[in-house]
Design a protein around this motif. Structure first.
Motif, mmCIF file in Angstrom:
data_model
loop_
_atom_site.group_PDB
_atom_site.id
_atom_site.type_symbol
_atom_site.label_atom_id
_atom_site.label_comp_id
_atom_site.label_asym_id
_atom_site.label_seq_id
_atom_site.Cartn_x
_atom_site.Cartn_y
_atom_site.Cartn_z
ATOM 1 N N LYS A 124 3.436 -7.339 -13.417
ATOM 2 C CA LYS A 124 3.140 -8.627 -12.799
ATOM 3 C C LYS A 124 2.218 -8.528 -11.583
ATOM 4 N N GLY A 125 1.539 -7.433 -11.459
ATOM 5 C CA GLY A 125 0.645 -7.297 -10.319
ATOM 6 C C GLY A 125 0.220 -5.856 -10.127
ATOM 7 N N THR A 126 -0.289 -5.553 -8.948
ATOM 8 C CA THR A 126 -0.799 -4.232 -8.633
ATOM 9 C C THR A 126 -0.414 -3.844 -7.212
ATOM 10 N N PHE A 127 -0.665 -2.588 -6.871
ATOM 11 C CA PHE A 127 -0.510 -2.126 -5.495
ATOM 12 C C PHE A 127 -1.645 -1.151 -5.197
ATOM 13 N N LEU A 128 -2.034 -1.071 -3.936
ATOM 14 C CA LEU A 128 -3.058 -0.121 -3.521
ATOM 15 C C LEU A 128 -2.427 1.249 -3.328
ATOM 16 N N TYR A 129 -3.152 2.281 -3.754
ATOM 17 C CA TYR A 129 -2.608 3.639 -3.692
ATOM 18 C C TYR A 129 -3.623 4.580 -3.074
ATOM 19 N N ILE A 130 -3.143 5.410 -2.145
ATOM 20 C CA ILE A 130 -3.987 6.390 -1.449
ATOM 21 C C ILE A 130 -3.269 7.728 -1.448
ATOM 22 N N ALA A 131 -3.974 8.789 -1.863
ATOM 23 C CA ALA A 131 -3.381 10.127 -1.796
ATOM 24 C C ALA A 131 -4.477 11.175 -1.769
ATOM 25 N N GLY A 132 -4.484 11.992 -0.722
ATOM 26 C CA GLY A 132 -5.394 13.120 -0.679
ATOM 27 C C GLY A 132 -4.803 14.300 -1.422
ATOM 28 N N ILE A 133 -5.652 15.255 -1.786
ATOM 29 C CA ILE A 133 -5.116 16.511 -2.321
ATOM 30 C C ILE A 133 -4.225 17.131 -1.254
ATOM 31 N N HIS A 134 -4.675 17.041 -0.005
ATOM 32 C CA HIS A 134 -3.827 17.324 1.153
ATOM 33 C C HIS A 134 -3.694 16.028 1.948
ATOM 34 N N ALA A 135 -2.695 15.958 2.802
ATOM 35 C CA ALA A 135 -2.421 14.708 3.526
ATOM 36 C C ALA A 135 -3.608 14.266 4.374
ATOM 37 N N VAL A 161 0.866 -1.175 0.000
ATOM 38 C CA VAL A 161 0.000 0.000 0.000
ATOM 39 C C VAL A 161 0.905 1.227 0.000
ATOM 40 N N VAL A 162 0.678 2.142 -0.922
ATOM 41 C CA VAL A 162 1.496 3.346 -1.026
ATOM 42 C C VAL A 162 0.648 4.558 -0.670
ATOM 43 N N ILE A 163 1.146 5.372 0.270
ATOM 44 C CA ILE A 163 0.506 6.636 0.633
ATOM 45 C C ILE A 163 1.514 7.731 0.337
ATOM 46 N N CYS A 164 1.332 8.387 -0.804
ATOM 47 C CA CYS A 164 2.345 9.334 -1.279
ATOM 48 C C CYS A 164 1.745 10.179 -2.403
ATOM 49 N N GLY A 165 1.676 11.480 -2.208
ATOM 50 C CA GLY A 165 1.154 12.345 -3.259
ATOM 51 C C GLY A 165 2.076 12.394 -4.460
ATOM 52 N N PRO A 166 1.542 12.664 -5.648
ATOM 53 C CA PRO A 166 2.376 12.676 -6.854
ATOM 54 C C PRO A 166 3.465 13.746 -6.834
ATOM 55 N N ARG A 167 3.260 14.809 -6.073
ATOM 56 C CA ARG A 167 4.292 15.854 -6.032
ATOM 57 C C ARG A 167 5.553 15.367 -5.328
ATOM 58 N N LEU A 168 5.433 14.309 -4.522
ATOM 59 C CA LEU A 168 6.585 13.789 -3.788
ATOM 60 C C LEU A 168 7.275 12.642 -4.507
ATOM 61 N N SER A 169 6.703 12.163 -5.615
ATOM 62 C CA SER A 169 7.274 11.012 -6.311
ATOM 63 C C SER A 169 6.999 11.087 -7.806
ATOM 64 N N PRO A 170 7.998 11.424 -8.619
ATOM 65 C CA PRO A 170 7.828 11.410 -10.071
ATOM 66 C C PRO A 170 7.428 10.031 -10.590
ATOM 67 N N LEU A 171 7.886 8.970 -9.934
ATOM 68 C CA LEU A 171 7.520 7.613 -10.341
ATOM 69 C C LEU A 171 6.021 7.399 -10.192
ATOM 70 N N ILE A 172 5.477 7.758 -9.038
ATOM 71 C CA ILE A 172 4.039 7.633 -8.812
ATOM 72 C C ILE A 172 3.271 8.526 -9.788
#
Length: 304
Positions: free
Chosen positions: A237-248, A172-183
């Motif tokens: 080869k699979g998936t991951f759950l992703y959560i990100a608010g506009i704010h944390a 499970v990834v909790i990370c806004g797109p501004r903090l990770s170019p990969l995401i």
């Protein structure tokens, strides 16, 4: 019927081929110590995968019995085990746990640099990378949910720059797109929902309707909107759950909503890919989430 014969032919061939290649490579290691270490590590990994397969099996048995497709006697006959064994296995952990994972769940939380201001607006010395307090609180709520459904869970830090290892199970990834170019790049593959930024700040857009969702927090309200989805791993080869608010704070709204809806969500989605938006409100004094709701459909990528 042998257990091997219960596996669909195409999947059985893939498994056999993968095992044969791995075993062949292992036997070719000339250094006996290296060969022993590799075999030992692989045996442990095989046991971990075995535990995950058992969780999937037990959940599927539970579902088959619950929806009335088969009774315990028929299911025992199909699997080649006793009726008593069916009852024992199907009484395991609740099936909805598989929505989060089938083994130990890792929650990846992004680090960020503090803005260098204290609550009175005065400059202060910038400390090292930190995880937002809101994200830590979100993890704690998720940990409580995981423990309720008998899942082991822990967290790890995503370092500055957002380089997170996505090619693994039960993530499970909790990370806004501004903090990770990969995401940010992976989110661009979603044909339905999209993060964006303009002069008014970050926002979310429903590509199907054209509606733009901006955070009420930017207007001084005690509410936020978050993206929630199951995204493809880079290795395919699979998936991951992703959560990100506009704010944390909005990420906590997703977990609040999951606490109410996990059984229904699992029944509808299983481990298939999806994306949706969750709106939530929080108490301005305690900052605890007090209400949450889904505000878009469960969007699915074509063919998923």
């Amino acid at each position: 019927m042998e257990a091997h014969d219960l596996i669909p032919a195409a999947l059985r061939d893939q498994l056999d081929e993968a095992f044969d290649v791995t075993l062949s490579q292992l036997k070719e290691l000339s250094d006996p110590l290296q060969r022993a270490k590799a075999a030992h590590a692989l045996a442990g990994q095989a046991q971990e995968h075995g535990n995950e397969l058992q969780a999937v099996r037990n959940e599927a048995m539970n579902e088959a019995l619950r929806v009335g497709r088969l009774n315990s006697t028929q299911l025992a006959s199909e699997l080649g085990i006793s009726k008593g064994r069916v009852s024992q296995l199907a009484k395991g952990a609740p099936p909805e746990r598989l929505f989060l994972g089938s083994g130990k769940v890792i929650v990846a939380l992004a680090e960020k640099l503090e803005d260098g201001n204290d609550k009175d607006g005065k400059r202060k010395a910038i400390q090292g990378p930190v995880i937002a307090t809101e994200d830590v609180q979100t993890y704690e709520r998720l940990r409580q949910l995981a423990e309720d459904i008998r899942l082991e869970i822990s967290f790890e830090r995503i370092p500055l720059g957002g380089n997170v290892r996505l090619n693994r199970t039960n993530l499970v990834v909790i990370c806004g797109p501004r903090l990770s170019p990969l995401i940010e790049q992976i989110l661009e593959s979603d044909p339905h929902l999209q993060f964006g930024k303009d002069d008014d700040g970050w926002h979310l857009t429903d590509r199907n309707t054209g509606q733009v969702y901006r955070s009420p927090m930017d207007r001084g309200e005690n509410s936020d909107i978050a993206y929630f989805g199951r995204l493809p791993r880079p290795d395919g080869k699979g998936t991951f759950l992703y959560i990100a608010g506009i704010h944390a704070r909005g990420s906590g709204g997703v977990v609040h909503w999951l606490n109410k809806e996990l059984t229904t969500v699992h029944r509808e989605l299983k481990a298939r890919r999806f994306s949706t938006l969750i709106s939530s409100r929080f108490d301005p004094k305690t900052l605890e989430i007090v209400a949450s709701e889904r505000i878009t459909p469960f969007y699915r990528p074509e063919g998923a």
